[in-house]
Design a protein around this motif. Structure first.
Motif, PDB file in Angstrom:
ATOM      1  N   ALA A   1     -30.557 -19.910   0.730  1.00  0.00           N
ATOM      2  CA  ALA A   1     -31.628 -19.084   1.300  1.00  0.00           C
ATOM      3  C   ALA A   1     -32.499 -18.450   0.217  1.00  0.00           C
ATOM      4  O   ALA A   1     -33.454 -17.742   0.532  1.00  0.00           O
ATOM      5  CB  ALA A   1     -31.036 -18.001   2.189  1.00  0.00           C
TER       6      ALA A   1
ATOM      7  N   LEU B   1     -30.190  -3.308   3.821  1.00  0.00           N
ATOM      8  CA  LEU B   1     -29.732  -4.476   4.548  1.00  0.00           C
ATOM      9  C   LEU B   1     -29.062  -4.047   5.852  1.00  0.00           C
ATOM     10  O   LEU B   1     -28.475  -2.956   5.936  1.00  0.00           O
ATOM     11  CB  LEU B   1     -28.725  -5.285   3.725  1.00  0.00           C
TER      12      LEU B   1
ATOM     13  N   ARG C   1     -31.605 -16.107  -1.936  1.00  0.00           N
ATOM     14  CA  ARG C   1     -31.387 -14.654  -1.942  1.00  0.00           C
ATOM     15  C   ARG C   1     -30.404 -14.268  -3.040  1.00  0.00           C
ATOM     16  O   ARG C   1     -29.407 -14.962  -3.271  1.00  0.00           O
ATOM     17  CB  ARG C   1     -30.875 -14.168  -0.586  1.00  0.00           C
TER      18      ARG C   1
ATOM     19  N   ALA D   1     -29.046  -9.121   6.581  1.00  0.00           N
ATOM     20  CA  ALA D   1     -30.477  -9.377   6.499  1.00  0.00           C
ATOM     21  C   ALA D   1     -31.227  -8.168   5.939  1.00  0.00           C
ATOM     22  O   ALA D   1     -30.842  -7.024   6.173  1.00  0.00           O
ATOM     23  CB  ALA D   1     -31.026  -9.715   7.890  1.00  0.00           C
ATOM     24  N   ASP D   2     -32.307  -8.438   5.191  1.00  0.00           N
ATOM     25  CA  ASP D   2     -33.161  -7.364   4.703  1.00  0.00           C
ATOM     26  C   ASP D   2     -33.827  -6.668   5.885  1.00  0.00           C
ATOM     27  O   ASP D   2     -34.379  -7.326   6.778  1.00  0.00           O
ATOM     28  CB  ASP D   2     -34.256  -7.926   3.790  1.00  0.00           C
TER      29      ASP D   2
ATOM     30  N   THR E   1     -32.795  -3.680  -6.427  1.00  0.00           N
ATOM     31  CA  THR E   1     -33.044  -4.990  -7.030  1.00  0.00           C
ATOM     32  C   THR E   1     -34.142  -4.824  -8.071  1.00  0.00           C
ATOM     33  O   THR E   1     -34.744  -3.741  -8.199  1.00  0.00           O
ATOM     34  CB  THR E   1     -33.496  -6.027  -5.985  1.00  0.00           C
TER      35      THR E   1
ATOM     36  N   LEU F   1     -23.704 -12.398  -0.283  1.00  0.00           N
ATOM     37  CA  LEU F   1     -24.795 -12.598  -1.225  1.00  0.00           C
ATOM     38  C   LEU F   1     -24.218 -12.654  -2.632  1.00  0.00           C
ATOM     39  O   LEU F   1     -23.240 -11.947  -2.919  1.00  0.00           O
ATOM     40  CB  LEU F   1     -25.815 -11.452  -1.123  1.00  0.00           C
ATOM     41  N   PRO F   2     -24.776 -13.496  -3.517  1.00  0.00           N
ATOM     42  CA  PRO F   2     -26.014 -14.266  -3.354  1.00  0.00           C
ATOM     43  C   PRO F   2     -25.849 -15.456  -2.410  1.00  0.00           C
ATOM     44  O   PRO F   2     -24.744 -15.938  -2.187  1.00  0.00           O
ATOM     45  CB  PRO F   2     -26.312 -14.738  -4.781  1.00  0.00           C
ATOM     46  N   ASP F   3     -26.978 -15.911  -1.898  1.00  0.00           N
ATOM     47  CA  ASP F   3     -27.041 -17.076  -1.028  1.00  0.00           C
ATOM     48  C   ASP F   3     -28.088 -18.019  -1.617  1.00  0.00           C
ATOM     49  O   ASP F   3     -29.295 -17.857  -1.401  1.00  0.00           O
ATOM     50  CB  ASP F   3     -27.432 -16.643   0.391  1.00  0.00           C
TER      51      ASP F   3
END
Length: 375
Positions: A308, A334, A310, A340-341, A327, A303-305
């Motif tokens: 997506a 995650l 994100r 993934a969240d 955030t 991340l960041p992505d």
């Protein structure tokens, strides 16, 4: 939490001012808070400081007052049936008769279960540290089996290369071996790994590994400039350096800490890496977070992505398959394997966590709070 745990480390926005580790070690519900002149044994269940442990061999070279930055390294809690909490102090022993005053280090081992001092060990300072123009630091790098590793170094910027590392027999309570101009970073598979210089004033350094019990050299890497080493899980080492011949060439690698073998090249920059307790190492820094395989260092997610949509969160810690972070939208957790969240955000994003206690910056942003961990 006692003010010593966060003194001078939080800014007005309620975030960390430095990349320094929280100067706290956890054992069940007990928090051991280190400063340069004392170790607090704090019971998080009733907010009681059960013991204040100070060095006995002399007066601390530096002391901490409220509001000053706590520069102490976190104490190390050993594993096993009789865990110890290890904290070093730099002290000045008064002169007696014709004997001049002298400085030394005192390693204090505290019983993690009772909070009482188990034993103390005096470590003479190396020659380079006598009359040094800059303050010294003392830290316990880690422990494995019955051996702990302690490093003494300068904390200034002029002589940052000066350092000495000691391996301590925790059973015999003695120094097994020491290595000059070697700054330990971690212990992996019976090897002490860190940065080695030929001399304290040398501009170049190498990554190197020494046998934990004998001090024999196990491996040594190439010479670099601006070498930075960070532990990355049980067997990986995160290396950042510049080429000795061409400063423009930057190396970012995962090494096998046991052998020095390069596992991955061109890895993301990281200010901190943590294993998730299973098979993943999570590294973060410079507005990015990456999950890698704990054995090979191969990337799993990052991340960041942008595709997506994100962003990279601000990671606080990694524990038991979860990445805890903050955030602008609040706290998040995650999945450490996939990035993934998780569906249910945590109430807090702890900076330190075990099965009993979590420690996090308070909602006010100007102190720290201990919480009971969820079962």
């Amino acid at each position: 939490m006692p003010w010593e745990a966060y003194s001078g480390l939080l800014n007005i926005a309620g975030t960390w001012m430095y990349e320094a580790e929280l100067p706290v070690g956890l054992y069940e519900t007990m928090a051991f808070v280190a400063t340069t002149d004392r170790l607090l044994v704090f019971d998080t269940t009733n907010q009681e400081t059960r013991e204040t442990i100070r060095p006995e061999g002399g007066e601390p070279i530096s002391t901490l007052t409220r509001g000053e930055r706590n520069r102490a390294a976190p104490p190390v809690v050993t594993e096993g049936a009789s865990p110890l909490v290890l904290a070093p102090f730099l002290i000045r022993q008064a002169g007696v008769g014709t004997q001049a005053a002298r400085d030394s280090a005192e390693l204090v081992a505290t019983d993690a279960k009772t909070g009482k001092v188990a034993w103390r060990l005096s470590l003479p300072l190396p020659d380079w540290a006598k009359g040094a123009p800059e303050p010294l630091t003392a830290s316990v790098v880690g422990a494995a089996g019955n051996v702990a590793v302690v490093t003494l170094a300068h904390k200034g910027t002029v002589f940052t290369n000066a350092s000495t590392t000691y391996a301590i027999d925790l059973t015999g309570r003695r120094v097994l071996w020491s290595q000059e101009t070697f700054r330990a970073a971690t212990i992996a598979g019976g090897v002490v790994v860190g940065e080695k210089k030929k001399t304290a004033s040398d501009d170049y350094s190498t990554s190197a590994g020494y046998d934990l019990t004998t001090g024999a050299e196990r491996w040594q890497g190439q010479e670099h400039i601006n070498l930075e080493l960070r532990p990355a899980g049980p067997n990986l080492l995160h290396l950042y350096a510049r080429d000795r011949g061409d400063y423009r060439i930057v190396y970012r690698r995962f090494l096998d800490a046991r052998t020095g073998e390069v596992r991955q090249n061109d890895v993301p920059a990281a200010s901190r890496c943590r294993q998730d307790g299973a098979s993943v190492v999570v590294c973060w820094g410079r507005d990015q977070v990456v999950g890698v395989d704990a054995t090979t260092g191969a990337p799993l997610w990052q991340l960041p992505d942008e595709k997506a949509g994100r962003i990279a969160p601000q990671v606080t810690t990694v524990w038991h398959g979860r990445v805890y972070a903050k955030t602008a939208n609040g706290t998040v957790a995650l999945d450490s394997r996939t990035g993934a969240d998780l569906p249910t955000p945590p109430v807090i994003a702890p900076d330190l966590l075990n099965a009993f206690t979590g420690i996090a910056i308070s909602n006010s942003g100007d102190d720290m709070t201990a919480y009971q961990s969820a079962s």
